[in-house]
Design a protein around this motif. Structure first.
Motif, PDB file in Angstrom:
ATOM      1  N   GLN A 198     177.591  23.791 -18.568  1.00  0.00           N
ATOM      2  CA  GLN A 198     179.014  24.023 -18.780  1.00  0.00           C
ATOM      3  C   GLN A 198     179.482  25.107 -17.819  1.00  0.00           C
ATOM      4  O   GLN A 198     178.675  25.876 -17.308  1.00  0.00           O
ATOM      5  CB  GLN A 198     179.291  24.501 -20.210  1.00  0.00           C
ATOM      6  N   GLU A 199     180.783  25.153 -17.612  1.00  0.00           N
ATOM      7  CA  GLU A 199     181.314  26.236 -16.794  1.00  0.00           C
ATOM      8  C   GLU A 199     181.221  27.545 -17.574  1.00  0.00           C
ATOM      9  O   GLU A 199     181.528  27.598 -18.761  1.00  0.00           O
ATOM     10  CB  GLU A 199     182.774  25.959 -16.406  1.00  0.00           C
ATOM     11  N   GLU A 200     180.774  28.572 -16.889  1.00  0.00           N
ATOM     12  CA  GLU A 200     180.724  29.914 -17.466  1.00  0.00           C
ATOM     13  C   GLU A 200     181.440  30.866 -16.521  1.00  0.00           C
ATOM     14  O   GLU A 200     181.290  30.764 -15.304  1.00  0.00           O
ATOM     15  CB  GLU A 200     179.276  30.383 -17.658  1.00  0.00           C
ATOM     16  N   VAL A 227     182.590  30.754  -6.524  1.00  0.00           N
ATOM     17  CA  VAL A 227     182.162  29.573  -7.282  1.00  0.00           C
ATOM     18  C   VAL A 227     180.735  29.253  -6.848  1.00  0.00           C
ATOM     19  O   VAL A 227     180.483  29.044  -5.653  1.00  0.00           O
ATOM     20  CB  VAL A 227     183.071  28.359  -7.015  1.00  0.00           C
ATOM     21  N   THR A 282     182.753  30.819 -21.919  1.00  0.00           N
ATOM     22  CA  THR A 282     182.091  29.553 -21.598  1.00  0.00           C
ATOM     23  C   THR A 282     183.061  28.411 -21.861  1.00  0.00           C
ATOM     24  O   THR A 282     183.759  28.410 -22.871  1.00  0.00           O
ATOM     25  CB  THR A 282     180.822  29.355 -22.455  1.00  0.00           C
ATOM     26  N   ASP A 303     191.084  27.269 -10.622  1.00  0.00           N
ATOM     27  CA  ASP A 303     190.314  28.422 -10.141  1.00  0.00           C
ATOM     28  C   ASP A 303     191.228  29.405  -9.414  1.00  0.00           C
ATOM     29  O   ASP A 303     191.127  30.627  -9.590  1.00  0.00           O
ATOM     30  CB  ASP A 303     189.205  27.971  -9.183  1.00  0.00           C
ATOM     31  N   HIS A 311     182.127  32.073 -11.340  1.00  0.00           N
ATOM     32  CA  HIS A 311     181.891  30.994 -12.297  1.00  0.00           C
ATOM     33  C   HIS A 311     181.181  29.852 -11.580  1.00  0.00           C
ATOM     34  O   HIS A 311     181.088  29.831 -10.352  1.00  0.00           O
ATOM     35  CB  HIS A 311     183.191  30.537 -12.977  1.00  0.00           C
ATOM     36  N   ASN A 312     180.648  28.936 -12.358  1.00  0.00           N
ATOM     37  CA  ASN A 312     179.862  27.833 -11.801  1.00  0.00           C
ATOM     38  C   ASN A 312     180.598  26.514 -11.908  1.00  0.00           C
ATOM     39  O   ASN A 312     181.499  26.344 -12.742  1.00  0.00           O
ATOM     40  CB  ASN A 312     178.525  27.712 -12.537  1.00  0.00           C
ATOM     41  N   HIS A 313     180.206  25.579 -11.058  1.00  0.00           N
ATOM     42  CA  HIS A 313     180.667  24.197 -11.137  1.00  0.00           C
ATOM     43  C   HIS A 313     179.451  23.316 -11.417  1.00  0.00           C
ATOM     44  O   HIS A 313     178.658  23.054 -10.507  1.00  0.00           O
ATOM     45  CB  HIS A 313     181.340  23.763  -9.833  1.00  0.00           C
ATOM     46  N   THR A 361     185.484  25.014 -19.732  1.00  0.00           N
ATOM     47  CA  THR A 361     186.264  24.707 -18.537  1.00  0.00           C
ATOM     48  C   THR A 361     187.215  25.858 -18.218  1.00  0.00           C
ATOM     49  O   THR A 361     187.950  26.329 -19.086  1.00  0.00           O
ATOM     50  CB  THR A 361     187.074  23.412 -18.738  1.00  0.00           C
TER      51      THR A 361
END
Length: 314
Positions: A215-217, A302, A237, A279, A266-268, A239
């Motif tokens: 999941q996006e964090e 990202v 945590t 973003d 944050h991550n993708h 989207t």
């Protein structure tokens, strides 16, 4: 669980060892504390191991203890419960005992893995499982192990379950964090002077998130007056949405750390680090809030599996 199974097996053996010759029905009646199906399975296992001879007598199946292969109850029970387990090995060959006697550096990769796996299954002990996994990842010097899923390790050894997988990954992550701290202490202090520095730092500091994040964090890295990292904070945590990332939560951590600036991270999970419109909206909102408070948003990075991208640099 193993203790209960050991107790049940021993109770059945205690009863049927008193019988020189018996039918399955007699064994089930005598072993009233166990289910008939469980008694049947034990009898079949004893017969397959050669400890019971099976023959027909007056149209009835009868068992008789084998004279050619006498039963050692303790050894047989341990084999059923633990398989070829660590505790059945000579004491000097057991990884835990060897670690206590000679230190962790004396152990092979396979032995260290065996300690983390702890318990095997019949036919695949913790030591055997550790050896198989170490051999599987030998070409990469175990560097591929942190990225392996539980199902991938299960294909290598049936001894890998959720608990043993969690123990392995916890050990890997703890080692990674210690190595990172030592690396930071022996190198010149990190300074985030631009987007390239920020990307490089975040891809290391958030490696697991970039690789395994489902999941996006959203995280922040607080920075001192020299733009050196102070610490990281997990904010939310899910989207990324400007309505979910509230400036209050972000800058509360920054103020607590007496930060001069912050990095947004944050991550993708898709693997594509290209910044989205949302973003950019989050970045703009937090940058404006930071200007009012006096804490600069240095960049928004990202992270994804292969690479990272700066939201501000485009």
């Amino acid at each position: 669980m193993n203790h209960d199974r050991t107790r049940r097996l021993r109770s059945i053996l205690y009863v049927i060892q008193q019988l020189d010759e018996f039918s399955p029905t007699t064994a089930k009646l005598q072993c009233s504390d166990a289910t008939p199906a469980y008694v049947t399975r034990v009898l079949k296992q004893l017969a397959q191991a050669g400890h019971l001879d099976r023959f027909q007598e007056e149209r009835q199946e009868v068992y008789r203890w084998s004279k050619s292969k006498p039963l050692d109850p303790d050894q047989w029970v341990n084999q059923q419960v633990y398989g070829d387990q660590v505790k059945q090995s000579p004491e000097q060959d057991r990884p835990r005992e060897q670690l206590m006697l000679h230190g962790p550096s004396s152990l092979t990769d396979a032995q260290l893995l065996a300690i983390l796996i702890r318990v095997g299954v019949p036919g695949d002990s913790a030591v055997q499982a550790g050896r198989r996994i170490a051999n599987q990842f030998a070409e990469t010097a175990l560097s591929g192990l942190p990225d392996a899923s539980v199902s991938e390790l299960r294909l290598i050894s049936k001894a890998i379950r959720k608990d043993s997988y969690a123990q392995i990954m916890a050990g890997v992550e703890l080692g990674r964090r210690i190595a990172m701290l030592r690396d930071q202490n022996t190198k010149a202090p990190v300074r985030i002077r631009g987007s390239e520095d920020a990307i490089q730092y975040c891809m290391k500091a958030f490696h697991r998130l970039a690789i395994d994040g489902k999941q996006e964090e959203f995280h922040i890295v607080t920075l001192d007056t020299q733009l050196g990292p102070i610490r990281t904070h997990h904010i939310t945590t899910g989207t990324l949405d400007a309505s979910l990332v509230h400036p209050r939560e972000v800058f509360r951590a920054a103020i607590r750390d007496s930060a001069s600036a912050i990095l947004l991270v944050h991550n993708h999970p898709s693997g594509d680090p290209t910044p989205s419109r949302e973003d950019r909206a989050v970045t703009d909102r937090l940058s404006q809030a930071g200007e009012l408070i006096g804490i600069r948003v240095l960049d928004h990075i990202v992270v994804a599996k292969e690479r990272g991208r700066s939201v501000l640099a485009g």
